[in-house]
Design a protein around this motif. Structure first.
Motif, PDB file in Angstrom:
ATOM      1  N   ASP A 222       0.839  -1.199   0.000  1.00  0.00           N
ATOM      2  CA  ASP A 222       0.000   0.000   0.000  1.00  0.00           C
ATOM      3  C   ASP A 222       0.876   1.252   0.000  1.00  0.00           C
ATOM      4  N   ALA A 223       0.738   2.092  -1.024  1.00  0.00           N
ATOM      5  CA  ALA A 223       1.551   3.309  -1.139  1.00  0.00           C
ATOM      6  C   ALA A 223       1.302   4.267   0.013  1.00  0.00           C
ATOM      7  N   MET A 224       0.113   4.220   0.594  1.00  0.00           N
ATOM      8  CA  MET A 224      -0.244   5.199   1.630  1.00  0.00           C
ATOM      9  C   MET A 224       0.489   4.950   2.947  1.00  0.00           C
ATOM     10  N   THR A 225       1.198   3.818   3.052  1.00  0.00           N
ATOM     11  CA  THR A 225       1.972   3.567   4.270  1.00  0.00           C
ATOM     12  C   THR A 225       3.338   4.240   4.226  1.00  0.00           C
ATOM     13  N   GLY A 226       3.667   4.900   3.110  1.00  0.00           N
ATOM     14  CA  GLY A 226       4.883   5.710   3.029  1.00  0.00           C
ATOM     15  C   GLY A 226       6.158   4.922   3.251  1.00  0.00           C
ATOM     16  N   GLN A 227       7.017   5.399   4.189  1.00  0.00           N
ATOM     17  CA  GLN A 227       8.285   4.726   4.466  1.00  0.00           C
ATOM     18  C   GLN A 227       8.081   3.289   4.898  1.00  0.00           C
ATOM     19  N   ASP A 228       6.992   3.018   5.617  1.00  0.00           N
ATOM     20  CA  ASP A 228       6.730   1.651   6.077  1.00  0.00           C
ATOM     21  C   ASP A 228       6.594   0.691   4.901  1.00  0.00           C
ATOM     22  N   ALA A 229       6.112   1.205   3.768  1.00  0.00           N
ATOM     23  CA  ALA A 229       5.988   0.352   2.578  1.00  0.00           C
ATOM     24  C   ALA A 229       7.351  -0.171   2.158  1.00  0.00           C
ATOM     25  N   ALA A 230       8.348   0.718   2.146  1.00  0.00           N
ATOM     26  CA  ALA A 230       9.698   0.317   1.762  1.00  0.00           C
ATOM     27  C   ALA A 230      10.306  -0.637   2.790  1.00  0.00           C
ATOM     28  N   ASN A 231      10.061  -0.369   4.070  1.00  0.00           N
ATOM     29  CA  ASN A 231      10.627  -1.226   5.116  1.00  0.00           C
ATOM     30  C   ASN A 231      10.000  -2.619   5.106  1.00  0.00           C
ATOM     31  N   THR A 232       8.679  -2.682   4.879  1.00  0.00           N
ATOM     32  CA  THR A 232       8.011  -3.977   4.800  1.00  0.00           C
ATOM     33  C   THR A 232       8.487  -4.752   3.580  1.00  0.00           C
ATOM     34  N   ALA A 233       8.657  -4.042   2.464  1.00  0.00           N
ATOM     35  CA  ALA A 233       9.164  -4.687   1.252  1.00  0.00           C
ATOM     36  C   ALA A 233      10.546  -5.270   1.492  1.00  0.00           C
ATOM     37  N   LYS A 234      11.375  -4.576   2.264  1.00  0.00           N
ATOM     38  CA  LYS A 234      12.712  -5.082   2.573  1.00  0.00           C
ATOM     39  C   LYS A 234      12.627  -6.354   3.417  1.00  0.00           C
ATOM     40  N   ALA A 235      11.689  -6.383   4.389  1.00  0.00           N
ATOM     41  CA  ALA A 235      11.526  -7.569   5.237  1.00  0.00           C
ATOM     42  C   ALA A 235      11.143  -8.784   4.398  1.00  0.00           C
ATOM     43  N   GLY A 237      11.739  -9.027   1.160  1.00  0.00           N
ATOM     44  CA  GLY A 237      12.868  -9.274   0.266  1.00  0.00           C
ATOM     45  C   GLY A 237      13.977 -10.058   0.926  1.00  0.00           C
ATOM     46  N   ASP A 238      14.133  -9.897   2.247  1.00  0.00           N
ATOM     47  CA  ASP A 238      15.145 -10.668   2.974  1.00  0.00           C
ATOM     48  C   ASP A 238      14.752 -12.142   3.080  1.00  0.00           C
ATOM     49  N   ALA A 239      13.446 -12.417   3.042  1.00  0.00           N
ATOM     50  CA  ALA A 239      12.963 -13.792   3.187  1.00  0.00           C
ATOM     51  C   ALA A 239      12.703 -14.481   1.849  1.00  0.00           C
ATOM     52  N   LEU A 240      12.362 -13.694   0.827  1.00  0.00           N
ATOM     53  CA  LEU A 240      11.998 -14.250  -0.480  1.00  0.00           C
ATOM     54  C   LEU A 240      12.827 -13.603  -1.581  1.00  0.00           C
ATOM     55  N   PRO A 241      13.086 -14.326  -2.654  1.00  0.00           N
ATOM     56  CA  PRO A 241      13.769 -13.711  -3.807  1.00  0.00           C
ATOM     57  C   PRO A 241      12.773 -12.894  -4.645  1.00  0.00           C
ATOM     58  N   LEU A 242      12.391 -11.734  -4.115  1.00  0.00           N
ATOM     59  CA  LEU A 242      11.430 -10.891  -4.827  1.00  0.00           C
ATOM     60  C   LEU A 242      12.007 -10.448  -6.168  1.00  0.00           C
ATOM     61  N   THR A 243      11.122 -10.342  -7.160  1.00  0.00           N
ATOM     62  CA  THR A 243      11.553  -9.826  -8.465  1.00  0.00           C
ATOM     63  C   THR A 243      11.014  -8.423  -8.724  1.00  0.00           C
ATOM     64  N   GLY A 244      10.068  -7.975  -7.907  1.00  0.00           N
ATOM     65  CA  GLY A 244       9.521  -6.645  -8.121  1.00  0.00           C
ATOM     66  C   GLY A 244       8.406  -6.324  -7.152  1.00  0.00           C
ATOM     67  N   VAL A 245       7.870  -5.116  -7.292  1.00  0.00           N
ATOM     68  CA  VAL A 245       6.865  -4.579  -6.372  1.00  0.00           C
ATOM     69  C   VAL A 245       5.679  -4.042  -7.158  1.00  0.00           C
ATOM     70  N   ILE A 246       4.469  -4.265  -6.629  1.00  0.00           N
ATOM     71  CA  ILE A 246       3.268  -3.584  -7.117  1.00  0.00           C
ATOM     72  C   ILE A 246       2.844  -2.601  -6.030  1.00  0.00           C
ATOM     73  N   LEU A 247       2.845  -1.333  -6.366  1.00  0.00           N
ATOM     74  CA  LEU A 247       2.493  -0.282  -5.415  1.00  0.00           C
ATOM     75  C   LEU A 247       1.020   0.062  -5.614  1.00  0.00           C
ATOM     76  N   ALA A 259       7.095   5.377  -3.509  1.00  0.00           N
ATOM     77  CA  ALA A 259       7.609   5.183  -4.863  1.00  0.00           C
ATOM     78  C   ALA A 259       9.066   5.613  -4.979  1.00  0.00           C
ATOM     79  N   LEU A 260       9.457   6.628  -4.203  1.00  0.00           N
ATOM     80  CA  LEU A 260      10.817   7.142  -4.275  1.00  0.00           C
ATOM     81  C   LEU A 260      11.778   6.383  -3.361  1.00  0.00           C
ATOM     82  N   SER A 261      11.258   5.593  -2.430  1.00  0.00           N
ATOM     83  CA  SER A 261      12.114   4.915  -1.453  1.00  0.00           C
ATOM     84  C   SER A 261      12.360   3.445  -1.764  1.00  0.00           C
ATOM     85  N   ILE A 262      11.358   2.770  -2.331  1.00  0.00           N
ATOM     86  CA  ILE A 262      11.395   1.310  -2.420  1.00  0.00           C
ATOM     87  C   ILE A 262      12.604   0.776  -3.170  1.00  0.00           C
TER      88      ILE A 262
END
Length: 463
Positions: A222-235, A237-247, A259-262
């Motif tokens: 969810d884009a509306m979570t701001g910085q938390d979106a990037a931090n959750t994506a990192k969590a 990404g550390d567990a799974l071989p992510l190939t990309g993000v849908i915002l 969008a600018l942080s992820i």
């Protein structure tokens, strides 16, 4: 999306354009304003620092100082660094594997994951001509399986049946086998979400990943979570071989920090933006186009692509033939034009992509909304076929009847008829001259849909 950034960057860059030359002092002042704009947009602090350092280094270079238009050069540097920040170029899906290509969708509960499955299925079917099967492995959330079945049926994707009493890995394996036997090009696997990242969730999705070996593992956030979106994506990404993000939910996020942080925090590209609730509201993510929108230069390329993809060409051709035969443009035709516009995301969706919209005064922006389009459709739907074909007969008693039927006022009927007459005159320019003549006649104007009847300076099209 990016409304706040557009406003702040707009004022900063406007001041830059007037500079005869750049010095360390005015570069420092400019970068301080840019820094504040990014922080207010909820961009992660490490990302802001890196961005400012890169811009400062290039801005103090010889090419900028010696340029005849240093302000413009610095704007280009900011634009280039924004693109670099978000990933340089569009990162599309890699489906170049033996069918079925498996796409695994991960994310927290409430991020819009299930809806994104349907949106992606529709995009793959309509734009890439792929046969798609979807399956829900979310056996925890009430009605999750039914929700996917409903939205997938809406977009015409095949749904592999699953039940809450089944194990997620069992569901996924059976779905993969069914997709193979059914000669499907793509299988999209919807997984369970949680309210927060936890060990059980990660273990389950790792096991699912091992079982189906997806070519794409997309994190939905969810884009509306701001910085938390990037931090959750990192969590994730550390567990799974992510190939990309849908915002997702970018239509409700005026800041744009996610969008600018992820990309910088996760190293993974944003592949798609969810821009609304409808199943058509999924856009490929192009960093250069987003940077252009942030800097107030619009995104006409995306708008043209949407027109090509979503406008009903058969209806458009019928209208052209009708006008070329000398038959008049009536209210039924006007209604069709409004309906076509709603397919493009309405006025809000179009304005976001048109250049110069950041210069529209706030009080005028507030007046431009899609409720006006809904009102126009309600009025026309309350008319008889005869009234639509011959608007001149709509007088006193007819206006009052139409107003009652559409829940509007008589002055709203008068306003619509006035707008229609203006549009009718413009449509006459199509006769014998085609669409090009009509567009030249428009000169960037969309009558009645913007206050004052036109676009701000720089907001028109040139052919």
């Amino acid at each position: 999306m990016f409304e706040n950034l557009q406003d702040r960057f707009g004022s900063v860059l406007h001041n830059l354009r007037g500079q005869a030359r750049l010095t360390e002092d005015n570069i420092k002042d400019t970068l301080r304003d840019v820094r504040m704009a990014l922080l207010e947009a909820d961009v992660a602090l490490p990302v802001v620092r890196r961005f400012i350092d890169e811009v400062r280094e290039k801005a103090l270079g010889e090419a900028v100082v010696k340029s005849l238009t240093p302000g413009q050069v610095l704007i280009k540097i900011v634009n280039d660094e924004l693109i670099k920040l978000m990933g340089d170029a569009n990162a599309g899906l890699d489906l170049s594997v033996p069918a079925p290509a498996v796409v695994l969708m991960a994310g927290l509960q409430g991020s819009g994951k299930t809806t994104s499955v349907a949106k992606l299925a529709r995009l793959l079917k309509e734009r890439h001509k792929k046969s798609v099967m979807v399956v829900s492995c979310d056996v925890y959330r009430p009605a999750a399986i039914d929700q996917l079945r409903t939205v997938a049926t809406e977009v015409g994707a095949d749904v592999f049946p699953s039940r809450p009493d089944q194990a997620p890995i069992e569901i996924a394996r059976h779905a993969l086998e069914a997709a193979r036997k059914g000669y499907k090009d793509v299988l999209i696997v919807d997984t369970a979400g949680r309210l927060h990242v936890d060990v059980d969730m990660m273990n389950e999705i790792k096991a699912l990943h091992t079982a189906v070996e997806p070519v794409e593992t997309l994190f939905v956030v969810d884009a509306m979570t701001g910085q938390d979106a990037a931090n959750t994506a990192k969590a994730f990404g550390d567990a799974l071989p992510l190939t990309g993000v849908i915002l997702t939910k970018t239509d409700g996020d005026a800041r744009g920090g996610a969008a600018l942080s992820i990309r910088q925090i996760t190293g993974k590209p944003i592949k798609f933006l969810g821009t609304g609730e409808k199943t058509t509201a999924l856009e490929p993510f192009y960093p250069e186009r987003v940077a252009s929108r942030i800097l107030g230069m619009g995104d006409v390329v995306s708008l043209v692509e949407e027109v090509q993809a979503k406008v009903d060409r058969d209806k458009a051709e019928r209208l052209v033939k009708k006008l070329n035969k000398g038959k008049g443009f009536d209210l039924s035709d006007f209604k069709e034009q409004i309906e076509q516009m709603t397919k493009l995301g309405g006025m809000a969706g179009m304005m976001d992509k048109l250049p110069g919209m950041d210069k529209l005064p706030p009080h005028l922006k507030d007046q431009v909304n899609d409720r006006e389009l809904v009102k126009l459709l309600a009025i026309i739907n309350s008319m008889t076929p005869q009234e639509r074909a011959h608007p001149a007969i709509v007088k006193g008693s007819r206006k009052r009847r139409i107003a009652r039927g559409s829940g509007t006022q008589v002055q709203d009927i008068n306003k619509l008829l006035k707008q229609f007459v203006t549009m009718q005159k413009m449509m006459k320019k199509m006769k014998g001259g085609g669409m090009a003549n009509m567009m030249r006649g428009l000169q960037g104007r969309f009558p009645g849909l913007l206050p004052g009847g036109g676009l701000p300076p720089g907001g028109g099209f040139r052919l």
